[in-house]
Write a protein that holds these residues in place. Sequence first.
Motif, PDB file in Angstrom:
ATOM      1  N   ASP A 198      22.599  -1.030 -41.939  1.00 13.68           N
ATOM      2  CA  ASP A 198      23.886  -0.327 -42.003  1.00 13.68           C
ATOM      3  C   ASP A 198      24.500  -0.374 -40.613  1.00 13.68           C
ATOM      4  O   ASP A 198      24.056   0.326 -39.700  1.00 13.68           O
ATOM      5  CB  ASP A 198      23.664   1.116 -42.463  1.00 13.68           C
ATOM      6  N   LYS A 199      25.521  -1.210 -40.445  1.00 11.06           N
ATOM      7  CA  LYS A 199      26.107  -1.444 -39.119  1.00 11.06           C
ATOM      8  C   LYS A 199      26.746  -0.188 -38.526  1.00 11.06           C
ATOM      9  O   LYS A 199      26.985  -0.118 -37.330  1.00 11.06           O
ATOM     10  CB  LYS A 199      27.146  -2.576 -39.178  1.00 11.06           C
ATOM     11  N   SER A 200      27.022   0.823 -39.348  1.00 11.09           N
ATOM     12  CA  SER A 200      27.608   2.053 -38.811  1.00 11.09           C
ATOM     13  C   SER A 200      26.562   2.928 -38.116  1.00 11.09           C
ATOM     14  O   SER A 200      26.908   3.873 -37.418  1.00 11.09           O
ATOM     15  CB  SER A 200      28.302   2.852 -39.915  1.00 11.09           C
ATOM     16  N   HIS A 201      25.272   2.613 -38.304  1.00  9.84           N
ATOM     17  CA  HIS A 201      24.200   3.375 -37.650  1.00  9.84           C
ATOM     18  C   HIS A 201      23.955   2.819 -36.252  1.00  9.84           C
ATOM     19  O   HIS A 201      23.707   1.621 -36.086  1.00  9.84           O
ATOM     20  CB  HIS A 201      22.895   3.270 -38.438  1.00  9.84           C
ATOM     21  N   LEU A 202      24.018   3.674 -35.255  1.00 12.75           N
ATOM     22  CA  LEU A 202      23.615   3.324 -33.890  1.00 12.75           C
ATOM     23  C   LEU A 202      22.384   4.157 -33.573  1.00 12.75           C
ATOM     24  O   LEU A 202      22.422   5.387 -33.635  1.00 12.75           O
ATOM     25  CB  LEU A 202      24.739   3.607 -32.894  1.00 12.75           C
ATOM     26  N   VAL A 203      21.299   3.498 -33.243  1.00 17.08           N
ATOM     27  CA  VAL A 203      20.000   4.161 -33.092  1.00 17.08           C
ATOM     28  C   VAL A 203      19.453   3.882 -31.698  1.00 17.08           C
ATOM     29  O   VAL A 203      19.576   2.758 -31.188  1.00 17.08           O
ATOM     30  CB  VAL A 203      18.999   3.638 -34.158  1.00 17.08           C
ATOM     31  N   ARG A 204      18.828   4.902 -31.094  1.00 12.43           N
ATOM     32  CA  ARG A 204      18.168   4.698 -29.794  1.00 12.43           C
ATOM     33  C   ARG A 204      17.033   3.688 -29.979  1.00 12.43           C
ATOM     34  O   ARG A 204      16.362   3.670 -31.004  1.00 12.43           O
ATOM     35  CB  ARG A 204      17.590   6.016 -29.276  1.00 12.43           C
ATOM     36  N   ALA A 205      16.815   2.842 -28.966  1.00 15.96           N
ATOM     37  CA  ALA A 205      15.793   1.793 -29.043  1.00 15.96           C
ATOM     38  C   ALA A 205      14.412   2.384 -29.299  1.00 15.96           C
ATOM     39  O   ALA A 205      13.598   1.794 -30.009  1.00 15.96           O
ATOM     40  CB  ALA A 205      15.788   0.968 -27.763  1.00 15.96           C
ATOM     41  N   ALA A 206      14.134   3.558 -28.747  1.00 15.25           N
ATOM     42  CA  ALA A 206      12.821   4.184 -28.930  1.00 15.25           C
ATOM     43  C   ALA A 206      12.599   4.621 -30.377  1.00 15.25           C
ATOM     44  O   ALA A 206      11.463   4.699 -30.838  1.00 15.25           O
ATOM     45  CB  ALA A 206      12.681   5.389 -28.001  1.00 15.25           C
ATOM     46  N   ARG A 207      13.682   4.918 -31.111  1.00 12.24           N
ATOM     47  CA  ARG A 207      13.574   5.400 -32.490  1.00 12.24           C
ATOM     48  C   ARG A 207      13.793   4.303 -33.525  1.00 12.24           C
ATOM     49  O   ARG A 207      13.658   4.543 -34.725  1.00 12.24           O
ATOM     50  CB  ARG A 207      14.607   6.512 -32.737  1.00 12.24           C
ATOM     51  N   LEU A 208      14.133   3.083 -33.090  1.00  7.44           N
ATOM     52  CA  LEU A 208      14.485   2.019 -34.024  1.00  7.44           C
ATOM     53  C   LEU A 208      13.390   1.694 -35.039  1.00  7.44           C
ATOM     54  O   LEU A 208      13.695   1.568 -36.230  1.00  7.44           O
ATOM     55  CB  LEU A 208      14.902   0.754 -33.264  1.00  7.44           C
ATOM     56  N   PRO A 209      12.107   1.566 -34.660  1.00  6.01           N
ATOM     57  CA  PRO A 209      11.087   1.245 -35.682  1.00  6.01           C
ATOM     58  C   PRO A 209      11.036   2.273 -36.813  1.00  6.01           C
ATOM     59  O   PRO A 209      10.911   1.913 -37.987  1.00  6.01           O
ATOM     60  CB  PRO A 209       9.770   1.215 -34.906  1.00  6.01           C
ATOM     61  N   TYR A 210      11.158   3.553 -36.479  1.00  5.74           N
ATOM     62  CA  TYR A 210      11.113   4.601 -37.502  1.00  5.74           C
ATOM     63  C   TYR A 210      12.362   4.535 -38.374  1.00  5.74           C
ATOM     64  O   TYR A 210      12.296   4.707 -39.588  1.00  5.74           O
ATOM     65  CB  TYR A 210      11.001   5.978 -36.843  1.00  5.74           C
ATOM     66  N   HIS A 211      13.500   4.278 -37.740  1.00  6.58           N
ATOM     67  CA  HIS A 211      14.750   4.197 -38.483  1.00  6.58           C
ATOM     68  C   HIS A 211      14.744   3.002 -39.428  1.00  6.58           C
ATOM     69  O   HIS A 211      15.233   3.098 -40.561  1.00  6.58           O
ATOM     70  CB  HIS A 211      15.941   4.099 -37.516  1.00  6.58           C
ATOM     71  N   LEU A 212      14.192   1.877 -38.995  1.00  6.64           N
ATOM     72  CA  LEU A 212      14.156   0.687 -39.842  1.00  6.64           C
ATOM     73  C   LEU A 212      13.394   0.939 -41.129  1.00  6.64           C
ATOM     74  O   LEU A 212      13.810   0.509 -42.202  1.00  6.64           O
ATOM     75  CB  LEU A 212      13.550  -0.498 -39.086  1.00  6.64           C
TER      76      LEU A 212
END
Length: 128
Positions: A12-26
């Motif tokens: 979802d291109k509207s989501h901007l996620v901190r690099a540290a949280r990206l694996p969990y968000h994915l």
Amino acid sequence: MDPETLLPCPYDKSHLVRAARLPYHLVKCERNNPRVARATATCPFNARHRVPRAELQSHVASCPDKCDHSFPPGTDASLGDRVKQPDVPRACQKPPCQEDWEAEVEDLEEPLPFILNEAPHLLLLRDR
């Protein structure tokens, strides 16, 4: 990469996620967007890289996390990155035993006689 850097979510291109949280968000976003998840592939060099399946080969060729596959000395190219294992003996070879229990028993003094329900130190007192 700075852990505070904001990265766009591939689902979802509207989501901007901190690099540290990206694996969990994915993981969460993949579950919430199954149709997009089926159309994407994961990079073999970095699990954070999710690209459309049609672009996977071009991404793999130009991935910045791609490691150099030069083989160190002592490896065989057909084995990949695994090092040739030295020959290992098939059977366990035990060292020779240095103990001789029979000789140890002969070196002992005369053993005290066994008497049921009698402590050995009481026998010594009775003999005197």
